[in-house]
Design a protein around this motif. Sequence first.
Motif, mmCIF file in Angstrom:
data_model
loop_
_atom_site.group_PDB
_atom_site.id
_atom_site.type_symbol
_atom_site.label_atom_id
_atom_site.label_comp_id
_atom_site.label_asym_id
_atom_site.label_seq_id
_atom_site.Cartn_x
_atom_site.Cartn_y
_atom_site.Cartn_z
ATOM 1 N N TRP A 2 0.826 -1.213 0.000
ATOM 2 C CA TRP A 2 0.000 0.000 0.000
ATOM 3 C C TRP A 2 0.858 1.259 0.000
ATOM 4 O O TRP A 2 0.465 2.289 -0.540
ATOM 5 C CB TRP A 2 -0.926 0.024 1.203
ATOM 6 C CG TRP A 2 -1.908 -1.105 1.265
ATOM 7 C CD1 TRP A 2 -2.070 -1.972 2.293
ATOM 8 C CD2 TRP A 2 -2.883 -1.475 0.285
ATOM 9 N NE1 TRP A 2 -3.067 -2.863 2.022
ATOM 10 C CE2 TRP A 2 -3.588 -2.581 0.785
ATOM 11 C CE3 TRP A 2 -3.210 -1.005 -0.978
ATOM 12 C CZ2 TRP A 2 -4.599 -3.209 0.081
ATOM 13 C CZ3 TRP A 2 -4.230 -1.627 -1.684
ATOM 14 C CH2 TRP A 2 -4.909 -2.712 -1.145
ATOM 15 N N ARG A 3 2.041 1.161 0.614
ATOM 16 C CA ARG A 3 2.912 2.329 0.678
ATOM 17 C C ARG A 3 3.373 2.749 -0.716
ATOM 18 O O ARG A 3 3.474 3.921 -1.027
ATOM 19 C CB ARG A 3 4.123 2.009 1.549
ATOM 20 C CG ARG A 3 4.903 3.234 1.935
ATOM 21 C CD ARG A 3 6.079 2.950 2.824
ATOM 22 N NE ARG A 3 5.866 1.789 3.667
ATOM 23 C CZ ARG A 3 6.804 1.173 4.362
ATOM 24 N NH1 ARG A 3 8.032 1.618 4.317
ATOM 25 N NH2 ARG A 3 6.550 0.131 5.100
ATOM 26 N N ARG A 4 3.596 1.747 -1.552
ATOM 27 C CA ARG A 4 4.043 2.045 -2.913
ATOM 28 C C ARG A 4 2.891 2.424 -3.838
ATOM 29 O O ARG A 4 3.107 3.008 -4.883
ATOM 30 C CB ARG A 4 4.780 0.839 -3.489
ATOM 31 C CG ARG A 4 6.151 0.684 -2.896
ATOM 32 C CD ARG A 4 6.900 -0.412 -3.586
ATOM 33 N NE ARG A 4 6.953 -1.528 -2.650
ATOM 34 C CZ ARG A 4 7.074 -2.787 -2.991
ATOM 35 N NH1 ARG A 4 7.118 -3.129 -4.243
ATOM 36 N NH2 ARG A 4 7.136 -3.710 -2.071
ATOM 37 N N HIS A 5 1.687 2.054 -3.458
ATOM 38 C CA HIS A 5 0.515 2.294 -4.315
ATOM 39 C C HIS A 5 -0.619 2.919 -3.502
ATOM 40 O O HIS A 5 -1.635 2.273 -3.251
ATOM 41 C CB HIS A 5 0.034 0.984 -4.941
ATOM 42 C CG HIS A 5 1.090 0.263 -5.701
ATOM 43 N ND1 HIS A 5 1.504 0.667 -6.942
ATOM 44 C CD2 HIS A 5 1.825 -0.835 -5.390
ATOM 45 C CE1 HIS A 5 2.440 -0.158 -7.379
ATOM 46 N NE2 HIS A 5 2.661 -1.075 -6.450
ATOM 47 N N ARG A 8 -4.156 2.716 -5.024
ATOM 48 C CA ARG A 8 -4.791 1.398 -4.898
ATOM 49 C C ARG A 8 -5.422 1.228 -3.514
ATOM 50 O O ARG A 8 -6.474 0.634 -3.381
ATOM 51 C CB ARG A 8 -3.778 0.291 -5.142
ATOM 52 C CG ARG A 8 -3.411 0.132 -6.586
ATOM 53 C CD ARG A 8 -2.301 -0.859 -6.671
ATOM 54 N NE ARG A 8 -2.629 -1.947 -7.552
ATOM 55 C CZ ARG A 8 -1.822 -2.962 -7.780
ATOM 56 N NH1 ARG A 8 -0.648 -3.034 -7.168
ATOM 57 N NH2 ARG A 8 -2.170 -3.917 -8.603
ATOM 58 N N LEU A 9 -4.739 1.739 -2.501
ATOM 59 C CA LEU A 9 -5.278 1.688 -1.145
ATOM 60 C C LEU A 9 -6.585 2.462 -1.068
ATOM 61 O O LEU A 9 -7.577 1.970 -0.517
ATOM 62 C CB LEU A 9 -4.269 2.240 -0.144
ATOM 63 C CG LEU A 9 -4.762 2.377 1.300
ATOM 64 C CD1 LEU A 9 -5.111 1.015 1.873
ATOM 65 C CD2 LEU A 9 -3.714 3.064 2.159
ATOM 66 N N ARG A 10 -6.620 3.664 -1.632
ATOM 67 C CA ARG A 10 -7.852 4.463 -1.628
ATOM 68 C C ARG A 10 -8.971 3.736 -2.362
ATOM 69 O O ARG A 10 -10.106 3.716 -1.909
ATOM 70 C CB ARG A 10 -7.599 5.829 -2.258
ATOM 71 C CG ARG A 10 -7.032 6.819 -1.282
ATOM 72 C CD ARG A 10 -6.961 8.226 -1.883
ATOM 73 N NE ARG A 10 -5.602 8.704 -1.678
ATOM 74 C CZ ARG A 10 -4.624 8.707 -2.576
ATOM 75 N NH1 ARG A 10 -4.834 8.316 -3.793
ATOM 76 N NH2 ARG A 10 -3.424 9.144 -2.249
ATOM 77 N N HIS A 12 -9.261 0.508 -2.793
ATOM 78 C CA HIS A 12 -9.638 -0.642 -1.972
ATOM 79 C C HIS A 12 -10.569 -0.218 -0.839
ATOM 80 O O HIS A 12 -11.608 -0.847 -0.598
ATOM 81 C CB HIS A 12 -8.370 -1.292 -1.416
ATOM 82 C CG HIS A 12 -8.618 -2.450 -0.522
ATOM 83 N ND1 HIS A 12 -9.090 -3.654 -0.981
ATOM 84 C CD2 HIS A 12 -8.473 -2.585 0.815
ATOM 85 C CE1 HIS A 12 -9.221 -4.490 0.043
ATOM 86 N NE2 HIS A 12 -8.849 -3.856 1.143
ATOM 87 N N ILE A 13 -10.230 0.857 -0.162
ATOM 88 C CA ILE A 13 -11.056 1.360 0.939
ATOM 89 C C ILE A 13 -12.419 1.815 0.418
ATOM 90 O O ILE A 13 -13.451 1.556 1.046
ATOM 91 C CB ILE A 13 -10.325 2.484 1.699
ATOM 92 C CG1 ILE A 13 -9.145 1.886 2.459
ATOM 93 C CG2 ILE A 13 -11.271 3.218 2.638
ATOM 94 C CD1 ILE A 13 -8.234 2.897 3.086
ATOM 95 N N ASP A 14 -12.432 2.468 -0.737
ATOM 96 C CA ASP A 14 -13.706 2.894 -1.333
ATOM 97 C C ASP A 14 -14.598 1.695 -1.666
ATOM 98 O O ASP A 14 -15.801 1.721 -1.425
ATOM 99 C CB ASP A 14 -13.464 3.715 -2.602
ATOM 100 C CG ASP A 14 -12.896 5.095 -2.307
ATOM 101 O OD1 ASP A 14 -12.968 5.523 -1.134
ATOM 102 O OD2 ASP A 14 -12.378 5.719 -3.251
ATOM 103 N N ARG A 15 -14.010 0.629 -2.204
ATOM 104 C CA ARG A 15 -14.789 -0.587 -2.517
ATOM 105 C C ARG A 15 -15.351 -1.217 -1.245
ATOM 106 O O ARG A 15 -16.511 -1.629 -1.208
ATOM 107 C CB ARG A 15 -13.927 -1.595 -3.272
ATOM 108 C CG ARG A 15 -13.793 -1.309 -4.755
ATOM 109 C CD ARG A 15 -13.212 -2.506 -5.502
ATOM 110 N NE ARG A 15 -11.957 -2.984 -4.954
ATOM 111 C CZ ARG A 15 -10.749 -2.555 -5.309
ATOM 112 N NH1 ARG A 15 -10.621 -1.620 -6.226
ATOM 113 N NH2 ARG A 15 -9.663 -3.062 -4.761
#
Length: 97
Positions: A2-5, A8-10, A12-15
């Motif tokens: 997640w630190r590198r992307h 993608r984390l945002r 994932h959290i939105d989903r």
Amino acid sequence: MWRRHPERLRQHIDRLSKMRSDKAEERGRLIQALFNMMPVQPMRAFELRDRLAALWLETYSEELDKKQAWSEVRRAMRLGMVGRSDDDLYIPRHEWC
């Protein structure tokens, strides 16, 4: 990862948030359907809980224990599906289409 992307984390959290919201809305629709089957008459909180549990079993063929039924009644109150009478009794509100 997640630190590198962080994007993608945002995503994932939105989903996850959307799935949680969708599940809560579906549960609310199931409860509202049962309230539509109840008579619109004032009742004590435990009567509302017991009617909800009985209708849940009859309609969805799943047992709803007292703790779960209380949780669903409280959720319905938060969503405005339950009104209060002058005598502090609870009244299930019907959804009018």
